[in-house]
Design an enzyme around this catalytic site. Structure first.
Site, PDB file in Angstrom:
ATOM      1  N   ASP A  30       0.840  -1.190   0.000  1.00 50.31           N
ATOM      2  CA  ASP A  30       0.000   0.000   0.000  1.00 50.31           C
ATOM      3  C   ASP A  30       0.880   1.247   0.000  1.00 50.31           C
ATOM      4  O   ASP A  30       1.874   1.306   0.732  1.00 50.31           O
ATOM      5  CB  ASP A  30      -0.908  -0.017   1.234  1.00 50.31           C
ATOM      6  N   GLN A  92     -14.194   1.858   2.468  1.00 55.58           N
ATOM      7  CA  GLN A  92     -13.675   1.479   1.152  1.00 55.58           C
ATOM      8  C   GLN A  92     -13.504   2.731   0.311  1.00 55.58           C
ATOM      9  O   GLN A  92     -14.452   3.496   0.106  1.00 55.58           O
ATOM     10  CB  GLN A  92     -14.613   0.487   0.458  1.00 55.58           C
ATOM     11  N   SER A  93     -12.289   2.965  -0.163  1.00 52.37           N
ATOM     12  CA  SER A  93     -12.022   4.161  -0.959  1.00 52.37           C
ATOM     13  C   SER A  93     -11.709   3.828  -2.416  1.00 52.37           C
ATOM     14  O   SER A  93     -11.804   4.699  -3.278  1.00 52.37           O
ATOM     15  CB  SER A  93     -10.881   4.977  -0.350  1.00 52.37           C
ATOM     16  N   VAL A  94     -11.334   2.588  -2.702  1.00 50.48           N
ATOM     17  CA  VAL A  94     -11.130   2.135  -4.077  1.00 50.48           C
ATOM     18  C   VAL A  94     -12.160   1.039  -4.319  1.00 50.48           C
ATOM     19  O   VAL A  94     -12.184   0.036  -3.602  1.00 50.48           O
ATOM     20  CB  VAL A  94      -9.700   1.607  -4.312  1.00 50.48           C
ATOM     21  N   HIS A  98     -10.606  -5.606  -2.368  1.00 45.37           N
ATOM     22  CA  HIS A  98      -9.229  -5.799  -1.940  1.00 45.37           C
ATOM     23  C   HIS A  98      -9.183  -6.207  -0.482  1.00 45.37           C
ATOM     24  O   HIS A  98     -10.015  -5.808   0.320  1.00 45.37           O
ATOM     25  CB  HIS A  98      -8.362  -4.563  -2.198  1.00 45.37           C
ATOM     26  N   HIS A 100      -6.777  -6.238   2.888  1.00 45.83           N
ATOM     27  CA  HIS A 100      -5.626  -5.602   3.517  1.00 45.83           C
ATOM     28  C   HIS A 100      -4.940  -6.625   4.421  1.00 45.83           C
ATOM     29  O   HIS A 100      -5.591  -7.214   5.281  1.00 45.83           O
ATOM     30  CB  HIS A 100      -6.066  -4.431   4.407  1.00 45.83           C
TER      31      HIS A 100
END
Length: 112
Positions: A30, A92-94, A98, A100
């Site tokens: 990241d 969630q920003s994208v 995904h 982490h």
């Protein structure tokens, strides 16, 4: 979803510090780490968020978790946290599914 930053990483349109890749997924560090170790594991399939996954993608979802486990072992991590944010309200920003992988520091409970 084809215009997300993760799609651009998959397509090699932007660089990333890739730690693992195969035909089904990609894992990379990241760029805004929240722990000393912060690796994202993403499917190459276009899944926006976990709640959008279809029943025929069940095997892929398990595959992502097993891949994350194997990456943690390769990184010699014994204690780590796995996070999946589902939707903007959950962080969630994208909008490309995904996972982490976070390690290298103590984590509080409850998270957030």
């Amino acid at each position: 979803m084809s215009d997300t930053i993760f799609a651009k990483i998959i397509n090699r349109e932007i660089p990333a510090d890739i730690v693992y890749e195969d035909e089904r997924c990609l894992a990379f560090r990241d760029v805004n780490p929240q722990a000393p170790v912060h690796i994202l594991v993403i499917p190459k399939a276009p899944i926006v968020k976990l709640s959008d996954a279809e029943s025929n993608q069940q095997e892929l979802l398990g595959y992502l978790l097993m891949t994350l486990k194997n990456i943690a072992a390769e990184q010699e991590l014994e204690d780590y946290r796995v996070v999946i944010n589902n939707g903007a309200g959950a962080g969630q920003s994208v909008f490309h599914l995904h996972l982490h992988l976070l390690a290298g520091r103590a984590f509080d409970w409850p998270p957030g």
